[in-house]
Design an enzyme around this catalytic site. Structure first.
Site, PDB file in Angstrom:
ATOM      1  N   LYS A 138      -0.388  -4.162  -3.952  1.00 56.73           N
ATOM      2  CA  LYS A 138      -1.712  -3.599  -3.642  1.00 56.73           C
ATOM      3  C   LYS A 138      -1.785  -2.173  -4.192  1.00 56.73           C
ATOM      4  CE  LYS A 138      -4.776  -2.581   0.223  1.00 56.73           C
ATOM      5  NZ  LYS A 138      -4.785  -1.180   0.552  1.00 56.73           N
ATOM      6  N   SER A 168       0.818  -1.209   0.000  1.00 57.74           N
ATOM      7  CA  SER A 168       0.000   0.000   0.000  1.00 57.74           C
ATOM      8  C   SER A 168       0.859   1.269   0.000  1.00 57.74           C
ATOM      9  CB  SER A 168      -0.959  -0.058   1.194  1.00 57.74           C
ATOM     10  OG  SER A 168      -1.922   0.944   1.140  1.00 57.74           O
TER      11      SER A 168
END
Length: 180
Positions: free
Chosen positions: A116, A91
């Site tokens: 991600k 992330s």
């Protein structure tokens, strides 16, 4: 993690190291699960002079460009940086790794990141639970997605088999690259 205080904490740590005479840096994002996109922007801005950091796209077609902030302490290419990543880097840490890597600001060492590329918000529910809602997808400065393969290191180096040992081949390689 990339909390609302992370940018200030990283900036203070960098300033302290510079005050002590540091001339080369290792940024370790291994095992970092991410956090706030604003914190990713603030931390990446410490290393990247004015320029694109990432793009977010809502599930409609609205594109938002996120640019580096002025005043980063390690924006000069004269200060070498190595960034450590692994499969636990996800992330917001992937946002930082991708931006720094694509801008050529650091050598990425380690293993591919988690992969991600979504932005999520957390909503508390009245019953004490919560709801995580995916609102956007994000893309690197070169408009790449890190899903599903992650940010790829410039130099792939496996982490230690025993994470509790004092051996750290990834950090050892980073220090070699920095001449230390």
């Amino acid at each position: 993690t990339f909390t609302d205080r992370a940018t200030d904490m990283v900036r203070e740590a960098i300033a302290g190291l510079l005050d002590q005479g540091a001339t080369r840096f290792v940024l370790d994002l291994r095992g970092n699960p991410g956090g706030y996109i604003d914190a990713a922007r603030g931390i990446a801005s410490q290393f990247i002079p004015a320029g694109e950091l990432l793009f977010t796209v809502e599930f409609g077609e609205e594109v938002q460009e996120w640019r580096s902030l002025d005043g980063g302490l390690l924006q000069s290419a004269d200060i070498p940086v190595v960034l450590l990543i692994d499969g636990g880097s996800a992330s917001a840490s992937e946002i930082v790794a991708a931006a720094i890597g694509e801008h050529g600001r650091a050598t990425l060492v380690g293993e591919a990141t988690f992969g991600k590329n979504t932005v999520q918000i957390w909503n508390d529910l009245p019953n004490g639970g919560g709801l995580r809602l995916t609102t956007d997808r994000w893309f690197t400065p070169e408009h790449n997605s890190v899903a599903p393969d992650g940010v790829q290191p410039d130099e792939e180096v496996a982490g230690p088999e025993d994470r509790t040992s004092d051996e750290d081949p990834q950090l050892d390689r980073a220090l070699e690259l920095l001449g230390g």
